[in-house]
Each structure stands twice: as C-alpha cells, then as structure tokens.
Design a protein around this motif. Structure first.
Motif, PDB file in Angstrom:
ATOM      1  N   ALA A 157       0.828  -1.210   0.000  1.00 52.34           N
ATOM      2  CA  ALA A 157       0.000   0.000   0.000  1.00 52.34           C
ATOM      3  C   ALA A 157       0.859   1.254   0.000  1.00 52.34           C
ATOM      4  O   ALA A 157       0.514   2.261  -0.631  1.00 52.34           O
ATOM      5  CB  ALA A 157      -0.931  -0.004   1.211  1.00 52.34           C
ATOM      6  N   LYS A 158       1.972   1.210   0.697  1.00 48.85           N
ATOM      7  CA  LYS A 158       2.820   2.393   0.843  1.00 48.85           C
ATOM      8  C   LYS A 158       3.688   2.635  -0.378  1.00 48.85           C
ATOM      9  O   LYS A 158       3.847   3.784  -0.817  1.00 48.85           O
ATOM     10  CB  LYS A 158       3.695   2.244   2.085  1.00 48.85           C
ATOM     11  N   ASP A 159       4.288   1.587  -0.937  1.00 45.24           N
ATOM     12  CA  ASP A 159       5.245   1.784  -2.039  1.00 45.24           C
ATOM     13  C   ASP A 159       5.348   0.507  -2.865  1.00 45.24           C
ATOM     14  O   ASP A 159       6.364  -0.181  -2.867  1.00 45.24           O
ATOM     15  CB  ASP A 159       6.617   2.161  -1.469  1.00 45.24           C
ATOM     16  N   ALA A 160       4.268   0.193  -3.596  1.00 43.29           N
ATOM     17  CA  ALA A 160       4.256  -1.029  -4.394  1.00 43.29           C
ATOM     18  C   ALA A 160       5.305  -0.987  -5.491  1.00 43.29           C
ATOM     19  O   ALA A 160       5.910  -2.017  -5.824  1.00 43.29           O
ATOM     20  CB  ALA A 160       2.865  -1.238  -5.002  1.00 43.29           C
ATOM     21  N   GLY A 161       5.542   0.194  -6.042  1.00 42.92           N
ATOM     22  CA  GLY A 161       6.529   0.299  -7.111  1.00 42.92           C
ATOM     23  C   GLY A 161       7.907  -0.152  -6.674  1.00 42.92           C
ATOM     24  O   GLY A 161       8.603  -0.890  -7.391  1.00 42.92           O
ATOM     25  N   ARG A 162       8.301   0.259  -5.492  1.00 46.41           N
ATOM     26  CA  ARG A 162       9.600  -0.152  -4.968  1.00 46.41           C
ATOM     27  C   ARG A 162       9.602  -1.625  -4.573  1.00 46.41           C
ATOM     28  O   ARG A 162      10.553  -2.357  -4.841  1.00 46.41           O
ATOM     29  CB  ARG A 162       9.956   0.700  -3.758  1.00 46.41           C
ATOM     30  N   ALA A 163       8.512  -2.059  -3.936  1.00 46.62           N
ATOM     31  CA  ALA A 163       8.458  -3.437  -3.441  1.00 46.62           C
ATOM     32  C   ALA A 163       8.499  -4.458  -4.566  1.00 46.62           C
ATOM     33  O   ALA A 163       9.004  -5.577  -4.384  1.00 46.62           O
ATOM     34  CB  ALA A 163       7.198  -3.639  -2.607  1.00 46.62           C
ATOM     35  N   LEU A 164       7.981  -4.106  -5.727  1.00 46.46           N
ATOM     36  CA  LEU A 164       7.913  -5.033  -6.851  1.00 46.46           C
ATOM     37  C   LEU A 164       9.035  -4.816  -7.858  1.00 46.46           C
ATOM     38  O   LEU A 164       9.051  -5.453  -8.913  1.00 46.46           O
ATOM     39  CB  LEU A 164       6.547  -4.908  -7.543  1.00 46.46           C
ATOM     40  N   GLN A 165       9.969  -3.957  -7.537  1.00 43.80           N
ATOM     41  CA  GLN A 165      11.071  -3.604  -8.443  1.00 43.80           C
ATOM     42  C   GLN A 165      12.324  -4.401  -8.099  1.00 43.80           C
ATOM     43  O   GLN A 165      12.423  -5.028  -7.038  1.00 43.80           O
ATOM     44  CB  GLN A 165      11.346  -2.093  -8.325  1.00 43.80           C
ATOM     45  N   TYR A 166      13.299  -4.366  -9.017  1.00 49.04           N
ATOM     46  CA  TYR A 166      14.624  -4.900  -8.706  1.00 49.04           C
ATOM     47  C   TYR A 166      15.212  -4.157  -7.503  1.00 49.04           C
ATOM     48  O   TYR A 166      14.847  -3.022  -7.200  1.00 49.04           O
ATOM     49  CB  TYR A 166      15.573  -4.720  -9.895  1.00 49.04           C
ATOM     50  N   SER A 167      16.157  -4.822  -6.829  1.00 46.91           N
ATOM     51  CA  SER A 167      16.816  -4.226  -5.676  1.00 46.91           C
ATOM     52  C   SER A 167      18.315  -4.457  -5.764  1.00 46.91           C
ATOM     53  O   SER A 167      18.808  -5.075  -6.721  1.00 46.91           O
ATOM     54  CB  SER A 167      16.252  -4.837  -4.385  1.00 46.91           C
ATOM     55  N   THR A 168      19.029  -3.980  -4.780  1.00 40.98           N
ATOM     56  CA  THR A 168      20.474  -4.190  -4.734  1.00 40.98           C
ATOM     57  C   THR A 168      20.775  -5.632  -4.322  1.00 40.98           C
ATOM     58  O   THR A 168      20.019  -6.262  -3.585  1.00 40.98           O
ATOM     59  CB  THR A 168      21.135  -3.250  -3.722  1.00 40.98           C
ATOM     60  N   THR A 169      21.892  -6.128  -4.782  1.00 37.50           N
ATOM     61  CA  THR A 169      22.264  -7.504  -4.482  1.00 37.50           C
ATOM     62  C   THR A 169      22.482  -7.707  -2.994  1.00 37.50           C
ATOM     63  O   THR A 169      22.100  -8.739  -2.425  1.00 37.50           O
ATOM     64  CB  THR A 169      23.537  -7.888  -5.250  1.00 37.50           C
ATOM     65  N   GLU A 170      23.073  -6.740  -2.319  1.00 37.30           N
ATOM     66  CA  GLU A 170      23.399  -6.892  -0.900  1.00 37.30           C
ATOM     67  C   GLU A 170      22.159  -6.974  -0.024  1.00 37.30           C
ATOM     68  O   GLU A 170      22.211  -7.560   1.065  1.00 37.30           O
ATOM     69  CB  GLU A 170      24.269  -5.726  -0.426  1.00 37.30           C
ATOM     70  N   GLY A 171      21.042  -6.413  -0.491  1.00 33.75           N
ATOM     71  CA  GLY A 171      19.812  -6.467   0.284  1.00 33.75           C
ATOM     72  C   GLY A 171      19.287  -5.090   0.634  1.00 33.75           C
ATOM     73  O   GLY A 171      20.014  -4.084   0.582  1.00 33.75           O
ATOM     74  N   GLU A 172      18.007  -5.040   1.004  1.00 35.41           N
ATOM     75  CA  GLU A 172      17.365  -3.780   1.348  1.00 35.41           C
ATOM     76  C   GLU A 172      17.989  -3.196   2.620  1.00 35.41           C
ATOM     77  O   GLU A 172      18.128  -3.891   3.633  1.00 35.41           O
ATOM     78  CB  GLU A 172      15.873  -3.992   1.556  1.00 35.41           C
TER      79      GLU A 172
END
Length: 427
Positions: free
Chosen positions: A92-107
């Motif tokens: 609800a807060k940030d679906a775009g970020r949650a469903l996007q690629y991320s950094t290898t090291e982790g959030e």
C-alpha cells in the motif's frame, strides 16, 4: 533398409539414452538425418544424490502419516496475520519499490534491523556487515563458490546437516567428519585433525544442531575459535535454530569469541522464526567475503525478492518478533516433552537419546543390531516416519541412529505417532 541416409539409434540396458553403456547402431534410411547423442550431464550432477529427507517427505505426504522426518516448523504457529499485514502495508505504501529490482546486498532497512538484533546479542554489527540471501541455504552455496576450490578439504561435525553435505559435494571438495560427543565438537580432536588434514573451512551448527539437537558449550566455542586462529581456518557458523531456546541460558556465538572476528561467517534465517516460505536468510561476514558472495549472488539470482525483504523489515519495525518466538518456543517445549515421554516405551531396550534444550530435533541411537534405513519401510506402513541417521554422516556411520523432528505435530499427535513407532519396532 536401403538408401543414402543414415539414422543412429541409441540403446542400453537398462534403457537410458544418457547411459555410459549406450551402444550406437547405424541403420540406413532414405533421407535420414544423422543425430548425435546429447552431451552428458556435468559429473557433479550425476554423482551428487538427492536429499533423503525430501525423498521421505514425498513418500509420507499422506495426511494420516505422523511425520517426524521433515524439519518443518508448525504452520499453525506462524504469525500469518502479522506477516499478511506487513505485506499489505508495504504494497500500500510503495508497491513500485516493493515489486522492483533491488540491490544484491539487500534492502538497507532489513540489513539495519538485522544488524541491530545481532548487536543486541553482544556481537557488534553494522548493516555493511550483512548480506541478505534467499534462505541461509543459498548463503552456504555462495560461500562454497567464494571460499572453496575443487579438491579443498572441509571439516564438518559428524553427523551434520544433509544439505550442507550436498553443497560441498557440488563444490567438489573433500569432506572430513570431526569427532563429536554429546556436547558436540571435541576441540582437541579438531586441533589434531586440522594439523593433519590442512582444511580450509569448518562448517558447524553449534546451537541445537541439525540433526542431533545438541549445543556446543561456551568453553568449547572459545577453544574452536582458538584452533581456527592458530591453524588458519575459516569457520562457517550456521545458526537457524538458536532463537528457539526453551530452557537453559543462551550461549554466545563462536563469531563473538576472541580470535574469531576475522575468520567467522555467521549465518541466520527467518525460516524457523517467521516463515520458511519467505526464503529469507542472511550472512554476517568479513568485508572481503561479503564482496565475493555478492558477486556470486549476482550471477545466481541478482537479489532476494524485494517485497519479501521489505515485508520482513516492516514486521520487525511494527511487531514484537521476540514475543512471537517465545510463544513458538513454549509450544515446541510441550512437543519435545511429549516425544520424550513416549520414547521409553517405543524404542528397543538399550536405545539412548538426548534431551535438547531448544530447536527442533532429537537424536536417538538404537542397539547396533538395528538398521534404521532398512526398518523405515515397515515404520511407514505403520503410518509414522523418521529420518535414518546414516546419510547425515561424512562417511560410513550411524547405521542404528535416527533423527526425530518434534515440532510439526501437536502433543496428542506425537503421542499417537510414538505408539505407532513402538508397534513398528516390535515393542
């Protein structure tokens, strides 16, 4: 048959198009295309077997079977409401970020939260010391890629975690078992073995070990760290069960012992305290190891799913994980006690077993005349199951041993299962 073309057929006994015993026979056919056999699988894939635990679970998946075989957390104890709420808030807060690629090291939010929890347990840690993995099982695979060359020697507790043996087999290393007693690794035996075998790495589960449930005392942990410091040895300290303590006092990590700081990799997981389906693990390691493992992870899966990481970080920020773990541990204590209460009447006279202070497993040894692998078919016919102990060993040993997981079923079901086990074993 006549003609200008030729067609090649492969046959073997038994029929297997990839068998090394396949024989090529040429039969001419008009306008046929010559087809060569496909290349074989890699040697490591041909030579490394599957997991006996997974095989047993497939056979015993019927609901009427009371299964002491799998290391499966009790699903009715999952905080499904809290986890669902964490996912809902993240999306609800940030679906775009949650469903996007991320950094290898982790959030960063999750790495910071894990660093804070680790520091609170007297092991100073920053977010930069942490790499998020897809379960601690992936962390093991990454470490094998980063630290080991084919032909290297790795030491393990004897017996040890089955999937670790699989990882090391795929890496093409030589695995040597360290002598253990009811308290775990014997530091003197370890010292002599390191001097003789010149291993690169020791893999250990010092707290509520899988498969035995035993815990390495603090004095021995310090001695193991000393051996690694003097002899030049990596330590991989796997701790998926450490938070599931239901009696006794917590024992500090090997990673927190003097001399272990620059040579110990600590592995952790949410699988046993939150939910295994989230596939969230982590490693705390020296910077050079983290960099190498991050490169290996990029090649494996780019990164652990972003939405799962953010949901876990949200859960840690809004829920009391420690309170949830305490509830789970209390239930697991009742289940352990139910298993312990039934074993004297179920196992053959002369059997011995331990009394773990936490975790998920209990280890039993039957008299030498018993072969738990051969007995398993009869046991499953009585609608109960365990894991034979031999596959957990590096080498030939453990023929009369078994691992019993006491957390998956409620106490009443455990009591029924132990009675079935006794009937199958002739008690």
């Amino acid at each position: 048959m006549t003609g200008v073309g030729a067609k090649r057929f492969l046959y073997a006994e038994p029929a297997d198009v990839q068998s090394e015993g396949a024989v090529a026979v040429t039969v001419t056919e008009p306008n046929a295309v010559v087809r060569a056999p496909v290349p074989p699988l890699a040697e490591r894939a041909r030579n490394v077997g599957g997991s006996p635990v997974r095989d047993i679970l497939a056979v015993t998946a019927r609901p009427e079977v009371i299964n002491f075989a799998g290391g499966l957390p009790a699903p009715e104890l999952f905080d499904a409401e809290g986890v669902a709420e964490a996912y809902a808030q993240v999306l609800a807060k940030d679906a775009g970020r949650a469903l996007q690629y991320s950094t290898t090291e982790g959030e960063p939010a999750l790495r910071s939260a894990l660093a804070a929890r680790t520091t609170a347990r007297q092991l100073p840690t920053t977010a930069d010391d942490v790499l998020i993995t897809s379960g601690s099982q992936q962390a093991l695979s990454l470490l094998a890629t980063a630290l080991l060359e084919p032909g290297d020697t790795v030491l393990v507790e004897n017996p040890t975690y089955l999937a670790a043996l699989q990882v090391f087999a795929f890496a093409g290393v030589r695995v040597v078992g360290v002598d253990c007693d009811e308290d775990g690794i014997d530091p003197a035996a370890l010292d002599a073995l390191v001097a003789r075998e010149r291993p690169k790495l020791l893999y250990t589960i010092p707290t509520f070990q899988n498969p035995t449930g035993r815990t390495l005392p603090a004095g021995r942990r310090a001695a193991v760290a000393s051996v690694a410091e003097r002899r030049g040895l990596w330590i991989v300290e796997d701790d998926p069960y450490g938070e599931l303590r239901f009696e006794g006092e917590r024992v500090p990590w090997i990673a927190a012992q003097p001399g272990a700081e620059d040579r110990t990799v600590l592995l952790g997981s949410f699988s046993k305290v939150m939910a295994p389906g989230m596939r969230l693990g982590w490693m705390r390691a020296p910077a050079a190891v983290l960099r190498a493992c991050a490169v290996a992870k990029q090649a494996a899966d780019l990164h652990t799913p972003t939405v799962n990481q953010l949901a876990a970080a949200r859960y840690l920020a809004t829920r009391d994980l420690d309170a949830h773990v305490a509830t789970v541990a209390a239930a697991y204590r009742e289940r352990r006690d139910a298993l312990l209460a039934g074993l004297p009447a179920a196992l053959p006279e002369g059997s011995v077993w331990n009394r773990p202070e936490g975790g998920m497993f209990l280890w039993a040894r039957l008299p030498e005349a018993y072969d738990t692998a051969q007995l398993l078919r009869t046991v499953v016919e009585h609608e109960v199951a365990y894991v034979p102990g031999a596959p957990f060993h590096a080498g030939e040993a453990g023929r009369s041993t078994m691992r019993l997981c006491f957390v998956t079923h409620a106490p009443q079901e455990i009591a029924v299962g132990v009675r079935r086990l006794g009937a199958a074993l002739g008690r």
